[in-house]
Write a protein that holds these residues in place. Structure first.
Motif, PDB file in Angstrom:
ATOM      1  N   SER A 120      -5.855  21.126   4.030  1.00 15.92           N
ATOM      2  CA  SER A 120      -4.414  21.303   3.861  1.00 15.92           C
ATOM      3  C   SER A 120      -3.982  20.932   2.443  1.00 15.92           C
ATOM      4  O   SER A 120      -3.154  21.619   1.828  1.00 15.92           O
ATOM      5  N   GLU A 121      -4.539  19.875   1.925  1.00 16.46           N
ATOM      6  CA  GLU A 121      -4.165  19.401   0.587  1.00 16.46           C
ATOM      7  C   GLU A 121      -4.530  20.410  -0.500  1.00 16.46           C
ATOM      8  O   GLU A 121      -3.899  20.437  -1.552  1.00 16.46           O
ATOM      9  N   ARG A 122      -5.532  21.242  -0.252  1.00 21.44           N
ATOM     10  CA  ARG A 122      -5.911  22.250  -1.248  1.00 21.44           C
ATOM     11  C   ARG A 122      -4.753  23.198  -1.553  1.00 21.44           C
ATOM     12  O   ARG A 122      -4.644  23.726  -2.657  1.00 21.44           O
ATOM     13  N   LEU A 123      -3.893  23.417  -0.579  1.00 23.81           N
ATOM     14  CA  LEU A 123      -2.730  24.291  -0.775  1.00 23.81           C
ATOM     15  C   LEU A 123      -1.435  23.493  -0.876  1.00 23.81           C
ATOM     16  O   LEU A 123      -0.348  24.006  -0.610  1.00 23.81           O
ATOM     17  N   GLU A 124      -1.574  22.212  -1.265  1.00 17.92           N
ATOM     18  CA  GLU A 124      -0.411  21.334  -1.427  1.00 17.92           C
ATOM     19  C   GLU A 124       0.384  21.200  -0.129  1.00 17.92           C
ATOM     20  O   GLU A 124       1.616  21.105  -0.124  1.00 17.92           O
ATOM     21  N   LEU A 125      -0.349  21.193   0.989  1.00 19.26           N
ATOM     22  CA  LEU A 125       0.264  20.988   2.293  1.00 19.26           C
ATOM     23  C   LEU A 125      -0.261  19.695   2.910  1.00 19.26           C
ATOM     24  O   LEU A 125      -1.267  19.137   2.467  1.00 19.26           O
ATOM     25  N   LEU A 126       0.421  19.224   3.953  1.00 15.33           N
ATOM     26  CA  LEU A 126       0.092  17.940   4.567  1.00 15.33           C
ATOM     27  C   LEU A 126      -0.066  18.106   6.073  1.00 15.33           C
ATOM     28  O   LEU A 126       0.808  18.665   6.743  1.00 15.33           O
ATOM     29  N   PHE A 127      -1.205  17.638   6.607  1.00 15.33           N
ATOM     30  CA  PHE A 127      -1.319  17.421   8.039  1.00 15.33           C
ATOM     31  C   PHE A 127      -1.166  15.916   8.236  1.00 15.33           C
ATOM     32  O   PHE A 127      -2.055  15.142   7.896  1.00 15.33           O
ATOM     33  N   PRO A 128      -0.020  15.470   8.747  1.00 11.84           N
ATOM     34  CA  PRO A 128       0.361  14.059   8.620  1.00 11.84           C
ATOM     35  C   PRO A 128      -0.317  13.098   9.580  1.00 11.84           C
ATOM     36  O   PRO A 128      -0.210  11.878   9.397  1.00 11.84           O
ATOM     37  N   LEU A 129      -0.998  13.588  10.601  1.00 15.48           N
ATOM     38  CA  LEU A 129      -1.640  12.695  11.553  1.00 15.48           C
ATOM     39  C   LEU A 129      -2.657  11.820  10.823  1.00 15.48           C
ATOM     40  O   LEU A 129      -3.496  12.328  10.076  1.00 15.48           O
ATOM     41  N   LYS A 214       3.426  19.033   1.211  1.00 13.35           N
ATOM     42  CA  LYS A 214       2.893  17.751   0.765  1.00 13.35           C
ATOM     43  C   LYS A 214       3.936  17.025  -0.081  1.00 13.35           C
ATOM     44  O   LYS A 214       4.457  17.576  -1.057  1.00 13.35           O
ATOM     45  N   PRO A 215       4.281  15.791   0.264  1.00 14.21           N
ATOM     46  CA  PRO A 215       5.251  15.035  -0.539  1.00 14.21           C
ATOM     47  C   PRO A 215       4.735  14.828  -1.961  1.00 14.21           C
ATOM     48  O   PRO A 215       3.529  14.724  -2.198  1.00 14.21           O
ATOM     49  N   LYS A 216       5.676  14.770  -2.885  1.00 14.32           N
ATOM     50  CA  LYS A 216       5.308  14.557  -4.286  1.00 14.32           C
ATOM     51  C   LYS A 216       5.271  13.084  -4.655  1.00 14.32           C
ATOM     52  O   LYS A 216       4.804  12.723  -5.740  1.00 14.32           O
ATOM     53  N   SER A 217       5.788  12.249  -3.767  1.00 17.35           N
ATOM     54  CA  SER A 217       5.746  10.817  -4.049  1.00 17.35           C
ATOM     55  C   SER A 217       5.317  10.047  -2.818  1.00 17.35           C
ATOM     56  O   SER A 217       5.593  10.457  -1.679  1.00 17.35           O
ATOM     57  N   ARG A 218       4.621   8.965  -3.071  1.00 10.50           N
ATOM     58  CA  ARG A 218       4.219   8.051  -2.003  1.00 10.50           C
ATOM     59  C   ARG A 218       4.354   6.636  -2.542  1.00 10.50           C
ATOM     60  O   ARG A 218       3.770   6.295  -3.580  1.00 10.50           O
ATOM     61  N   VAL A 219       5.143   5.830  -1.854  1.00 12.59           N
ATOM     62  CA  VAL A 219       5.378   4.454  -2.285  1.00 12.59           C
ATOM     63  C   VAL A 219       5.048   3.525  -1.125  1.00 12.59           C
ATOM     64  O   VAL A 219       5.502   3.745   0.001  1.00 12.59           O
ATOM     65  N   CYS A 220       4.232   2.504  -1.392  1.00 12.83           N
ATOM     66  CA  CYS A 220       3.800   1.561  -0.349  1.00 12.83           C
ATOM     67  C   CYS A 220       4.036   0.126  -0.798  1.00 12.83           C
ATOM     68  O   CYS A 220       3.978  -0.187  -1.994  1.00 12.83           O
ATOM     69  N   ALA A 221       4.273  -0.738   0.167  1.00 11.10           N
ATOM     70  CA  ALA A 221       4.385  -2.167  -0.121  1.00 11.10           C
ATOM     71  C   ALA A 221       3.914  -2.968   1.076  1.00 11.10           C
ATOM     72  O   ALA A 221       4.004  -2.508   2.223  1.00 11.10           O
ATOM     73  N   VAL A 278       4.061  -6.795   7.005  1.00  6.95           N
ATOM     74  CA  VAL A 278       4.478  -5.417   7.253  1.00  6.95           C
ATOM     75  C   VAL A 278       3.983  -4.528   6.128  1.00  6.95           C
ATOM     76  O   VAL A 278       4.195  -4.815   4.944  1.00  6.95           O
ATOM     77  N   LEU A 279       3.296  -3.437   6.501  1.00  3.35           N
ATOM     78  CA  LEU A 279       2.942  -2.375   5.556  1.00  3.35           C
ATOM     79  C   LEU A 279       3.978  -1.269   5.727  1.00  3.35           C
ATOM     80  O   LEU A 279       4.119  -0.698   6.812  1.00  3.35           O
ATOM     81  N   VAL A 280       4.713  -0.988   4.667  1.00 10.94           N
ATOM     82  CA  VAL A 280       5.782   0.006   4.734  1.00 10.94           C
ATOM     83  C   VAL A 280       5.509   1.102   3.715  1.00 10.94           C
ATOM     84  O   VAL A 280       5.039   0.826   2.600  1.00 10.94           O
ATOM     85  N   GLU A 281       5.773   2.356   4.103  1.00 12.36           N
ATOM     86  CA  GLU A 281       5.475   3.504   3.253  1.00 12.36           C
ATOM     87  C   GLU A 281       6.626   4.496   3.305  1.00 12.36           C
ATOM     88  O   GLU A 281       7.221   4.726   4.360  1.00 12.36           O
ATOM     89  N   SER A 282       6.919   5.094   2.153  1.00  7.62           N
ATOM     90  CA  SER A 282       7.854   6.221   2.127  1.00  7.62           C
ATOM     91  C   SER A 282       7.187   7.399   1.435  1.00  7.62           C
ATOM     92  O   SER A 282       6.376   7.227   0.516  1.00  7.62           O
ATOM     93  N   LEU A 283       7.514   8.603   1.906  1.00  3.19           N
ATOM     94  CA  LEU A 283       7.034   9.840   1.302  1.00  3.19           C
ATOM     95  C   LEU A 283       8.249  10.640   0.865  1.00  3.19           C
ATOM     96  O   LEU A 283       9.157  10.880   1.662  1.00  3.19           O
ATOM     97  N   GLY A 284       8.265  11.059  -0.413  1.00  2.00           N
ATOM     98  CA  GLY A 284       9.440  11.761  -0.927  1.00  2.00           C
ATOM     99  C   GLY A 284       9.103  12.823  -1.956  1.00  2.00           C
ATOM    100  O   GLY A 284       7.981  13.325  -2.004  1.00  2.00           O
ATOM    101  N   GLY A 285      10.087  13.124  -2.807  1.00  2.00           N
ATOM    102  CA  GLY A 285       9.939  14.257  -3.713  1.00  2.00           C
ATOM    103  C   GLY A 285       9.994  13.947  -5.190  1.00  2.00           C
ATOM    104  O   GLY A 285       9.764  14.835  -6.018  1.00  2.00           O
ATOM    105  N   ASP A 286      10.285  12.700  -5.572  1.00  2.00           N
ATOM    106  CA  ASP A 286      10.401  12.334  -6.990  1.00  2.00           C
ATOM    107  C   ASP A 286       9.887  10.915  -7.144  1.00  2.00           C
ATOM    108  O   ASP A 286      10.570   9.954  -6.788  1.00  2.00           O
ATOM    109  N   LEU A 287       8.669  10.761  -7.700  1.00  2.00           N
ATOM    110  CA  LEU A 287       8.002   9.468  -7.692  1.00  2.00           C
ATOM    111  C   LEU A 287       8.809   8.391  -8.413  1.00  2.00           C
ATOM    112  O   LEU A 287       9.013   7.296  -7.873  1.00  2.00           O
ATOM    113  N   ASP A 288       9.273   8.675  -9.612  1.00  2.00           N
ATOM    114  CA  ASP A 288       9.990   7.647 -10.375  1.00  2.00           C
ATOM    115  C   ASP A 288      11.265   7.216  -9.660  1.00  2.00           C
ATOM    116  O   ASP A 288      11.544   6.015  -9.507  1.00  2.00           O
TER     117      ASP A 288
END
Length: 460
Positions: A120-129, A214-221, A278-288
């Motif tokens: 999926s990632e080869r075509l910039e897509l996401l299988f989220p499981l 596929k999200p363009k940003s991934r932020v974890c803490a 707690v491990l928390v994650e967000s997926l979005g469209g603009d990393l900065d």
């Protein structure tokens, strides 16, 4: 041919029928690879026609069947007896189509989850499981158990990601519903019968899966918290602040976190000063922009004093390292002489007090040596891994009673995502009504009247 094995050889070829000494390289679970499989034979179909032929033969001989995927289940679904025939889907491992326009991927049942993610990632897509066994779990088994994982909060369980299925029924009939469409309200949604049925109603041979951009940003803490009430406040704070981008919110109790963080390959992200991690994650469209906003939400939570500390991942590799801490539950298993697993569901507000009470009671059970708790708190799913000094049935039942006893009153479930299998069927009545169970029996009896598929699993 006068016996089932002979018929299998004729239908599949001798090389795809494994018997006798050939079974020494096979096993019923990835955690019992030292124990060779002891069954009548193991079959290696290469296509749907093979599976259909197998089931026609099994129906004629009234031969019971145990389906094998990646053998990562935790409820005894792949346990076998000497007279069983095993169908392993490992050779049905083709990606049939990757359709970027419809955002779908069509696969055979034996394709590994991680391969689907990578394709999926080869075509910039996401299988989220996503879950720890992604490198060995086969998609047929994943669908058959309606697996969950760490992104259910945003994307739902497996059934939310399945658009179409091909299934072979116990009499060999092939049911083909390999559709790519999202909306299909034409009477009963038949495919749903087989999602989560643990191979007791039919054998999944192919699937059409829904992909996402596929999200363009991934932020974890990772975050340290001392009170469970503050865990709930933090969840609401992040979910509201991220406005749909919150994708994971994993809770780990301190004893579990200490072991998970002790592995050399993962970073030491936080001190062992807190009750909860707690491990928390967000997926979005603009990393900065997304990172800046995520950081501001953490700062706000610190000012409001419902979190004690937070560490933000600084790179993609650190994001992955943070998730490895949570995913690698095998390090907990290594601390257990014998282990017992649970995946209960509870109303979110009840989790803190209930898990503390269960943990206290478990530690007072003679024979219990370790109690590890962690889970997907945002969807109410908490895992226990219990280390014990022996594998006796008596100790298992005593531990089961401690964990399951509070659930009915709370409206909880004995299985959030692992299924029922052999190990939980005696407790199904704690979370399903008599009428629901009777309806399940009616469906099983109608689709599998000879009781061929996964006999004795799920329903007594």
């Amino acid at each position: 041919m006068t016996n089932a094995v002979g018929e299998f050889i004729q239908a599949l070829g001798k090389e795809n029928v494994i018997q006798g000494n050939g079974l020494t390289d096979y096993y019923e679970h990835i955690w019992s690879m030292d124990r060779p499989l002891e069954v009548k034979c193991l079959l290696l179909p290469r296509n749907t026609e093979h599976v259909s032929a197998i089931m026609r033969i099994c129906s004629a001989f009234e031969q019971n069947v145990v389906p094998f995927g990646g053998k990562t289940n935790l409820v005894g679904s792949t346990e076998c007896e000497e007279n069983d025939v095993v169908i392993s889907f490992e050779k049905m491992n083709k990606v049939l189509e990757l359709d970027a326009e419809s955002r779908t991927i069509s696969v055979e049942a034996g394709v590994i989850l991680e391969q689907i993610q990578m394709e999926s990632e080869r075509l910039e897509l996401l299988f989220p499981l996503n879950f720890g066994a992604k490198g060995s779990a086969q998609i047929g088994g994943v669908i058959s158990t309606n697996a969950g994982g760490m992104r259910v909060l945003r994307y739902g369980m497996t059934r939310n990601l399945v658009l179409g299925l091909e299934v072979v029924l116990p009499d060999g009939t092939v049911v083909n519903s390999m559709k790519k469409i999202i909306k299909d309200n034409s009477a009963y949604d038949v495919k749903q019968l087989f999602i989560g049925a643990e191979g007791t109603l039919g054998l999944i041979t192919k699937a059409v899966l829904r992909l996402h951009e596929k999200p363009k940003s991934r932020v974890c803490a990772f975050v340290g918290i001392n009170k469970y009430s503050d865990v709930v406040k933090f969840l609401k704070h992040m979910d509201k602040g991220l406005a749909g981008m919150l994708s994971a919110f994993e809770l780990i109790w301190r004893d579990s976190f200490e072991i998970m963080q002790s592995v050399d390959e993962v970073p030491k992200v936080l001190h062992l000063d807190y009750t909860y991690y707690v491990l928390v994650e967000s997926l979005g469209g603009d990393l900065d922009r997304d990172r800046e906003h995520f950081e501001s939400l953490l700062e706000s939570a610190l000012k409001q004093a419902f979190i004690e500390d937070a560490v933000l991942a600084n790179s993609s590799s650190e994001n992955n390292a943070f998730f490895r801490i949570r995913e690698d539950v095998h390090v907990l298993k290594q601390k257990c002489k014998f282990d017992q697993h649970f995946d209960i569901s509870l109303p979110i507000p009840s989790i803190g007090e209930t898990i503390d009470a269960i943990t206290f009671d478990l530690k007072n059970v003679n024979g219990v040596e370790e109690v590890f708790a962690f889970g997907h708190v945002a969807d109410g799913n908490i895992h226990f891994m219990i280390g014990k000094e022996n594998s006796s049935k008596e100790l298992k039942k005593e531990i089961d009673h401690v964990v399951y006893a509070p659930l009915k009153k709370l409206g909880g479930s004995v299985s959030a995502e692992h299924g029922i299998g052999l190990h939980k069927k005696d407790y199904l009545n704690l979370c399903r009504t008599k009428q629901e169970i009777e309806l399940m029996r009616m469906v099983k009896n109608r689709l599998d009247p000879k009781n061929l598929l996964n006999r004795g699993k799920v329903l007594s």
